[in-house]
Design an enzyme around this catalytic site. Structure first.
Site, PDB file in Angstrom:
ATOM      1  CG  ASP A  88       7.800  41.981   6.401  1.00  0.00           C
ATOM      2  OD1 ASP A  88       7.042  41.168   6.957  1.00  0.00           O
ATOM      3  OD2 ASP A  88       7.943  42.050   5.168  1.00  0.00           O
ATOM      4  CD  GLU A  89      10.669  49.370   9.134  1.00  0.00           C
ATOM      5  OE1 GLU A  89      11.387  49.963   8.321  1.00  0.00           O
ATOM      6  OE2 GLU A  89       9.898  49.962   9.922  1.00  0.00           O
ATOM      7  CG  LEU A  90       5.741  45.352  15.029  1.00  0.00           C
ATOM      8  CD1 LEU A  90       6.329  46.362  16.002  1.00  0.00           C
ATOM      9  CD2 LEU A  90       4.218  45.512  14.950  1.00  0.00           C
TER      10      LEU A  90
END
Length: 563
Positions: A88-90
């Site tokens: 999700d960060e990516l």
């Protein structure tokens, strides 16, 4: 080695130099710690999500941290895709690259870029397991982000002779991308980094186009230093910036019409922002005219009066989108009057005990820890709460006449003990003292070399002093003077220059026969306590500001007070 989109960037405020995305179980113990150490040594401010509670998906604080970081460094490892949080960060990082032009750097640590792009090998197995039970649109977003990030030319651990060279190369390239060398001037200030981090966490959660943070706390707690660190870290990302230091001491307090003072403040603000001394300000809308379309960083330091903030409150659009205003003050009511909520106000914290011990040792030993053999003594004698030195023990403390020589930066001195001994008196007290709490003080003569010009509170009940000081001393900061039960006090000190005095507490100082008329100069005096007086002969004129007067000539008559 790095990539950024050519899309036009919105007016973002960079709060961090680097956002670091990583899978902890692969790199935390070794490689990551060395990366962070190298970044810190070069003054690179890094956001990592160690302290954020993890849930099913990344929250708003993390999203905003990503968006407010100049560079995103993605540390791809074998198990990176085993975490939906990392994926999700990516996705968010690649979105910022596309929408805001954020620079993305990749490090392939013990994993091949092709495995990342195609989700094959051990990396692919971890990805497949993470995808179980996820919606198709989520899985597709992850696949696209992995494909895109794998296409960015990055650093490969397998191609480097040793990790130290790789880490140094990454840090050097980040510095080149930032285009400046951050200052390390405040590295020796204990605890500043933690406080700056807390303030930044408030800033990233603000949704307004113009971010405002108010920093408040007592004199000497580090408001200005903290604001200066923030300014030094953030100003390179603002085309226009200024730090207006000590506003309180730079302008006469308004008397009646403060219009000219406001014009003068605006002139100084604009002159510093544009580096021009010939700017003319004829009306209060001039700052808005010149700044409303500009991204500006402004620090208003040591604000102490509403007139200094009034125009900002009346003209919310006086600076352009992406701007930031930092205010430091001792008075939280001013921040409330500006309608700042809790998310826009930071209360400065006193140092923890460990931080306080470091501060004490810095001045006592010239280092952050005690010399060998002094460890237990340093901890026994020193208990610091905030920036205070609190001496707490059950034994008699004998203080030599030169005990405080060289302690030039000591600001809070608190004796919590009934038996102190000063057989030779004292040559001096620390010149920058803000608070002196010394009940049962054995001194008979006030140290003549101590000016007290920074004192805010002087509390010395049950003391042996016969007289505090000779003549008139400049005491512009003194707000509270407590001399309860001064049994030997014969002459009251002159308070002509104590213009900030709010509380004068003189209960039971029965040897005092009269008070000086200089009390009438204390135009902010709120409370005068003269209870348990038996011998007062001459009562002075008191200022109109007085709200509460407590006055009893002897205890047999009971207590009485006037409001």
């Amino acid at each position: 080695m790095a990539s950024s989109s050519s899309s036009s960037s919105l007016a973002l405020i960079w709060l961090y130099h680097v956002f670091l995305s990583f899978r902890g179980e692969d790199v935390r113990k070794g490689f990551l710690s060395h990366v962070l150490k190298e970044f810190k040594s070069k003054g690179i401010i890094v956001f990592i999500d160690n302290e954020i509670k993890r849930g099913e998906s990344i929250g708003p604080e993390l999203v905003k941290a990503i968006r407010h970081s100049r560079v995103a460094v993605v540390l791809l490892s074998r198990n990176y895709a085993s975490s939906s949080w990392c994926l999700d960060e990516l996705v968010e990082i690649m979105k910022c690259r596309e929408e805001f032009g954020q620079t993305v750097m990749t490090i392939f640590y013990n994993v091949d870029p092709s495995e990342v792009r195609k989700q094959t090998g051990d990396f692919g197995k971890a990805f497949d397991e993470t995808c179980v039970g996820k919606a198709e649109e989520v899985k597709q977003a992850w696949r696209q982000a992995l494909n895109d990030v794998a296409g960015i030319a990055g650093y490969h651990s397998s191609n480097c002779g040793n990790e130290a060279d790789l880490i140094n190369k990454v840090a050097s390239d980040v510095m080149a991308l930032l285009g400046f060398t951050p200052t390390n001037d405040f590295d020796d200030f204990v605890g500043i980094g933690a406080r700056v981090k807390e303030i930044k966490s408030k800033l990233i959660l603000q949704s307004e186009q113009v971010k405002v943070i108010g920093i408040f706390g007592p004199v000497g707690i580090g408001k200005t230093t903290t604001a200066r660190v923030l300014y030094n870290q953030l100003s390179p990302d603002f085309p226009f910036s200024t730090f207006l230091e000590n506003i309180r001491g730079s302008y006469e307090k308004p008397c009646g019409n403060d219009y000219q003072l406001k014009l003068r403040l605006q002139k100084n603000l604009l002159s510093q922002i544009f580096n021009k001394g010939d700017i003319v300000v004829h009306h209060l809308g001039r700052a808005q005219e010149m700044l409303r379309d500009k991204k500006v960083l402004v620090v208003l330091d040591e604000v102490d009066n509403w007139w200094q903030l009034e125009e900002m409150a009346n003209q919310r659009g006086w600076v352009g989108p992406g701007s930031m205003i930092i205010i430091t003050t001792e008075d939280r009511k001013l921040l409330k009057a500006l309608r700042l909520g809790s998310g826009h106000i930071y209360r400065m914290k006193y140092p923890t005990r460990d931080e306080s011990l470091q501060i004490f040792c810095h001045y006592a030993f010239g280092q952050k820890s005690p010399d060998d053999g002094f460890e237990s003594l340093a901890r026994e004698v020193t208990w610091l709460a905030g920036d205070r030195i609190r001496l707490k023990t059950g034994r008699i403390i004998q203080i030599s006449k030169s005990a405080f020589q060289g302690m030039n930066n000591l600001q809070f001195l608190f004796f919590d003990i009934e038996t102190t001994c000063t057989p030779e008196g004292l040559d001096c007290l620390p010149e920058k003292l803000i608070l002196l709490y010394w009940n049962v003080c054995p001194l008979r003569v006030w140290p003549s070399k101590f000016s007290g010009k920074f004192l805010v509170e002087l509390i010395m009940s049950y003391s042996d002093l016969e007289m505090l000081w000779e003549g008139i001393k400049p005491l512009p900061c003194l707000e509270k003077l407590c001399l309860h039960f001064f049994i030997n006090l014969k002459k009251f000190p002159d308070l002509s220059k104590a213009t900030s005095l709010n509380y004068l507490l003189l209960q039971g100082s029965e040897s005092l026969l009269k008070l000086t008329n200089s009390i009438g100069k204390a135009t902010k005096l709120y409370l005068l306590d003269m209870s348990d007086y038996k011998n007062i002969e001459d009562f002075p004129n008191i200022p109109d500001s007085i709200v509460k007067l407590v006055f009893v000539q002897n205890r047999d008559k009971g207590d009485s007070s006037m409001d």
